[in-house]
Design an enzyme around this catalytic site. Structure first.
Site, PDB file in Angstrom:
ATOM      1  N   GLU A   1       0.867  -1.174   0.000  1.00  8.23           N
ATOM      2  CA  GLU A   1       0.000   0.000   0.000  1.00  8.23           C
ATOM      3  C   GLU A   1       0.909   1.231   0.000  1.00  8.23           C
ATOM      4  O   GLU A   1       1.495   1.581   1.017  1.00  8.23           O
ATOM      5  CB  GLU A   1      -0.896  -0.034   1.237  1.00  8.23           C
ATOM      6  CG  GLU A   1      -1.887   1.093   1.347  1.00  8.23           C
ATOM      7  CD  GLU A   1      -2.676   1.030   2.643  1.00  8.23           C
ATOM      8  OE1 GLU A   1      -3.209   2.078   3.045  1.00  8.23           O
ATOM      9  OE2 GLU A   1      -2.745  -0.059   3.262  1.00  8.23           O
TER      10      GLU A   1
ATOM     11  N   ASP B   1      -4.561   9.721   9.842  1.00 10.29           N
ATOM     12  CA  ASP B   1      -3.269   9.097  10.122  1.00 10.29           C
ATOM     13  C   ASP B   1      -2.770   9.450  11.514  1.00 10.29           C
ATOM     14  O   ASP B   1      -2.920  10.579  11.976  1.00 10.29           O
ATOM     15  CB  ASP B   1      -2.228   9.540   9.086  1.00 10.29           C
ATOM     16  CG  ASP B   1      -2.527   9.000   7.703  1.00 10.29           C
ATOM     17  OD1 ASP B   1      -3.130   7.913   7.631  1.00 10.29           O
ATOM     18  OD2 ASP B   1      -2.173   9.658   6.712  1.00 10.29           O
TER      19      ASP B   1
END
EC number: 4.2.1.20
Length: 291
Positions: A69, A80
């Protein structure tokens, strides 16, 4: 109901059909025949610098990661955690742009891995949806993970991904309604990304039972392949998740190997790549032997 290559509008009306095989779907078919889950590893492109990041992607594949990824660094990564934010900040300071990420896609494909891109939708939209799909396919890409794009608003991407044979990976969470799970399963291609909890990413000390329930609900909604991202950081945790998920997604634990102890600056590249190789092997051992 199973996931097919037929895309639909959120209401279920056919939108288009891709006659090109799903690269991640082929990976899951192979692994299911071997009764093992896939190991999907995340790193942001351009971290700690463009050249080392390419070496890092290759290292991951060589040491047990099945699909990579590739993260597109973004200035406002609301989902995140601090480790990935730090890495993305370093990458952005290196001046990384979406145009250059396709070099990383080629690197992963040439190494024998399945190349995925994870991107906030704004980056793809401003690059040009059709242009992105074309360039991604030409580089050997498999699919796009879009954490902030829902199927209801993905009509242009669904059409473009069908034309270019790219997988559409939407996210679900424990808070997703049955209707939402069905909409995602109906419009996804390749696999569905089960985020074990809403909020920011990051390593977890323990893993509870909620991801397994989410995987079960998502399969009942029609998803053929469901992968879990939950903050796995050890082989034991990877084995636990891999016992029920079609794939285990690991991000922060891999990014951590390339960060210095202050979690703000990059580690010496040679040392970092060595640690990345060891961590990839450790996690692969746990995940691939989960059943």
């Amino acid at each position: 109901m199973i996931m097919t290559n037929e895309a639909t509008t959120p209401s279920g009306q056919p939108l288009g059909i891709s006659h090109k095989p799903s690269k991640s779907g082929a990976m899951f078919t192979k692994f299911k025949a071997e009764n093992k889950p896939a190991f999907i590893g995340y790193l942001p492109y351009g971290f700690p610098n463009p050249d080392v990041s390419l070496d890092a992607f290759k290292t991951m594949v060589e040491h047990g990661v099945d699909a990579v990824e590739i993260g597109l660094p973004y200035s406002d990564p609301v989902m995140d955690g601090p480790v990935i934010q730090a890495a993305a900040s370093i990458a952005l300071n290196n001046g990384e742009t979406i145009k250059r990420v396709f070099e990383a896609v080629e690197t992963v494909a040439n190494a024998g891995g399945v190349p995925l891109i994870m991107s906030y939708w704004n980056l793809v939209y401003h690059y040009g949806v059709e242009r992105f799909a074309r360039d991604f396919e030409n580089a050997g890409g498999a699919g796009l993970i879009t954490p902030d794009l829902i199927p209801d608003e993905a009509g242009e991407w669904i059409e473009a991904s069908d034309r270019h044979g790219l997988d559409r990976i939407f996210l679900v969470s424990p808070d997703s309604s049955t209707e939402r799970l069905e909409t995602v399963a109906r419009n996804a291609r390749g696999f569905v990304y089960a985020a074990a909890r809403m909020g920011v990413t990051g390593e977890r000390a323990t893993i509870d039972a909620s991801p397994e329930l989410l995987v079960e609900r998502t399969r009942q909604a029609g998803a053929e392949n469901v992968c879990v991202g939950i903050g796995v950081s050890t082989a034991e945790q990877g084995a636990k998740v891999g016992s029920y998920a079609d794939g285990v997604i690991v991000g922060s634990a891999l990014v951590h190997t390339l960060l210095a102890d202050d979690n703000k600056t990059a580690r010496d590249p040679k040392e970092g790549l060595k640690l990345l190789a060891a961590k990839s092997e450790e996690l692969a051992e746990g995940i691939h032997n989960a059943r």
